[in-house]
Design a protein around this motif. Structure first.
Motif, PDB file in Angstrom:
ATOM      1  N   TYR A  35       0.846  -1.188   0.000  1.00  0.00           N
ATOM      2  CA  TYR A  35       0.000   0.000   0.000  1.00  0.00           C
ATOM      3  C   TYR A  35       0.888   1.246   0.000  1.00  0.00           C
ATOM      4  O   TYR A  35       2.018   1.214   0.454  1.00  0.00           O
ATOM      5  CB  TYR A  35      -0.851   0.075   1.273  1.00  0.00           C
ATOM      6  N   TYR A  48      -0.715  -6.824  -5.033  1.00  0.00           N
ATOM      7  CA  TYR A  48      -0.840  -7.818  -3.998  1.00  0.00           C
ATOM      8  C   TYR A  48      -0.493  -9.194  -4.561  1.00  0.00           C
ATOM      9  O   TYR A  48      -0.330  -9.366  -5.772  1.00  0.00           O
ATOM     10  CB  TYR A  48      -2.239  -7.812  -3.377  1.00  0.00           C
ATOM     11  N   VAL A  97      -7.604 -14.462   2.884  1.00  0.00           N
ATOM     12  CA  VAL A  97      -8.097 -13.264   2.206  1.00  0.00           C
ATOM     13  C   VAL A  97      -9.306 -12.714   2.944  1.00  0.00           C
ATOM     14  O   VAL A  97     -10.096 -13.452   3.517  1.00  0.00           O
ATOM     15  CB  VAL A  97      -8.460 -13.578   0.744  1.00  0.00           C
ATOM     16  N   ARG A  98      -9.410 -11.414   2.995  1.00  0.00           N
ATOM     17  CA  ARG A  98     -10.494 -10.657   3.618  1.00  0.00           C
ATOM     18  C   ARG A  98     -10.405 -10.604   5.139  1.00  0.00           C
ATOM     19  O   ARG A  98     -11.201  -9.934   5.780  1.00  0.00           O
ATOM     20  CB  ARG A  98     -11.875 -11.198   3.236  1.00  0.00           C
ATOM     21  N   ASN A  99      -9.456 -11.279   5.728  1.00  0.00           N
ATOM     22  CA  ASN A  99      -9.333 -11.234   7.179  1.00  0.00           C
ATOM     23  C   ASN A  99      -8.265 -10.242   7.622  1.00  0.00           C
ATOM     24  O   ASN A  99      -7.731  -9.491   6.828  1.00  0.00           O
ATOM     25  CB  ASN A  99      -9.043 -12.637   7.716  1.00  0.00           C
ATOM     26  N   GLU A 100      -7.963 -10.287   8.909  1.00  0.00           N
ATOM     27  CA  GLU A 100      -7.023  -9.363   9.501  1.00  0.00           C
ATOM     28  C   GLU A 100      -5.710  -9.321   8.737  1.00  0.00           C
ATOM     29  O   GLU A 100      -5.161 -10.359   8.353  1.00  0.00           O
ATOM     30  CB  GLU A 100      -6.744  -9.801  10.933  1.00  0.00           C
ATOM     31  N   GLN A 101      -5.212  -8.109   8.495  1.00  0.00           N
ATOM     32  CA  GLN A 101      -3.910  -7.927   7.871  1.00  0.00           C
ATOM     33  C   GLN A 101      -2.916  -7.429   8.914  1.00  0.00           C
ATOM     34  O   GLN A 101      -3.255  -6.628   9.782  1.00  0.00           O
ATOM     35  CB  GLN A 101      -4.000  -6.945   6.696  1.00  0.00           C
ATOM     36  N   PHE A 103       0.571  -5.458   9.484  1.00  0.00           N
ATOM     37  CA  PHE A 103       1.318  -4.433   8.766  1.00  0.00           C
ATOM     38  C   PHE A 103       2.762  -4.316   9.250  1.00  0.00           C
ATOM     39  O   PHE A 103       3.063  -4.511  10.425  1.00  0.00           O
ATOM     40  CB  PHE A 103       0.642  -3.069   8.932  1.00  0.00           C
ATOM     41  N   GLY A 104       3.630  -3.948   8.310  1.00  0.00           N
ATOM     42  CA  GLY A 104       4.991  -3.580   8.645  1.00  0.00           C
ATOM     43  C   GLY A 104       5.050  -2.133   9.122  1.00  0.00           C
ATOM     44  O   GLY A 104       4.040  -1.427   9.101  1.00  0.00           O
TER      45      GLY A 104
END
Lengths: 112, 113
Positions: A35, A48, A97-101, A103-104
């Motif tokens: 992103y 992605y 997919v569609r669940n919690e992501q 992040f760095g």
């Protein structure tokens, strides 16, 4: 576990230069995302990957390329940097997919 | 324009007060998620509410979802100075639309001690 790490943390480029941002995750996640975050724009998806060896375009893919040669790594490349690519770049991963992501910490890129 | 739009853009409250943030979206969703971002850091997942759920709680967080109005709200009760951050809603599109997360522009919350 380190979670999601990004290299480098900061970078300054001149217009026309190239660079690669590295994202690594140690959670064995299938899905990985790049992103960019700009003031007032929220996060916008660049590219992605749904698994090793696969990539797909997101909302704002122009000027960027990606590769996922290993499951744990997702690389974002800028072939010829432009000032419009000045932004903070975040990598994220997700087991489903569609669940919690997850992040760095982000890479702050300035293109002069 | 963005799938998720948040309101207000900025909110300033005193410690101990409740904070309410709203998110509206345009298309059908699989679920809606809320994330927090502290200054200069990455996003951290707070809570996920599925399209067939109307309310969900996690500690001091309460999330509601109204699919008929295509809106959600995040309530933080008894706020603390440490809650100061930006809060983002993210809508998960159905699988036949790519299953991606679409983020809103965020609400900047400031909690004053």
């Amino acid at each position: 576990n380190a979670g999601v790490t990004q290299t480098p943390k900061f970078r300054v480029l001149k217009t026309g230069q190239s660079m690669t941002l590295l994202c690594a995750q140690d959670m064995n996640h299938e899905y990985m995302y790049w992103y960019r975050q700009d003031p007032g724009m929220g996060l916008r998806l660049i590219h992605y990957s749904v698994g090793e060896g696969t990539t797909a375009k997101g909302e704002v893919p122009d000027g960027y390329n990606v590769s996922r040669l290993k499951k744990q790594n997702f690389l974002l490349g800028l072939e010829s940097a432009a000032p419009s690519q000045t932004s903070v770049y975040f990598c994220a991963s997700s087991p489903v997919v569609r669940n919690e992501q997850f992040f760095g910490p982000g890479t702050r890129l300035t293109v002069l | 324009s963005q799938q998720g739009e948040e309101d207000p853009q900025a909110l300033s409250i005193q410690e101990g007060e409740n904070a309410t943030m709203n998110c509206s979206y345009k298309t059908s969703i699989n679920n809606l998620q809320w994330y927090r971002q502290n200054s200069g850091r990455g996003l951290v997942h707070l809570i996920l509410i599925r399209s067939n759920e109307r309310e969900k709680h996690s500690g001091r967080l309460r999330v509601t979802l109204d699919t008929s109005k295509k809106s959600s709200s995040l309530l933080i009760t008894a706020s603390r100075a440490a809650d100061t951050a930006s809060y983002f809603c993210a809508t998960a599109l159905p699988y036949n639309q790519g299953g991606k997360l679409i983020f809103g522009q965020g609400t900047e919350l400031s909690v004053k001690p």
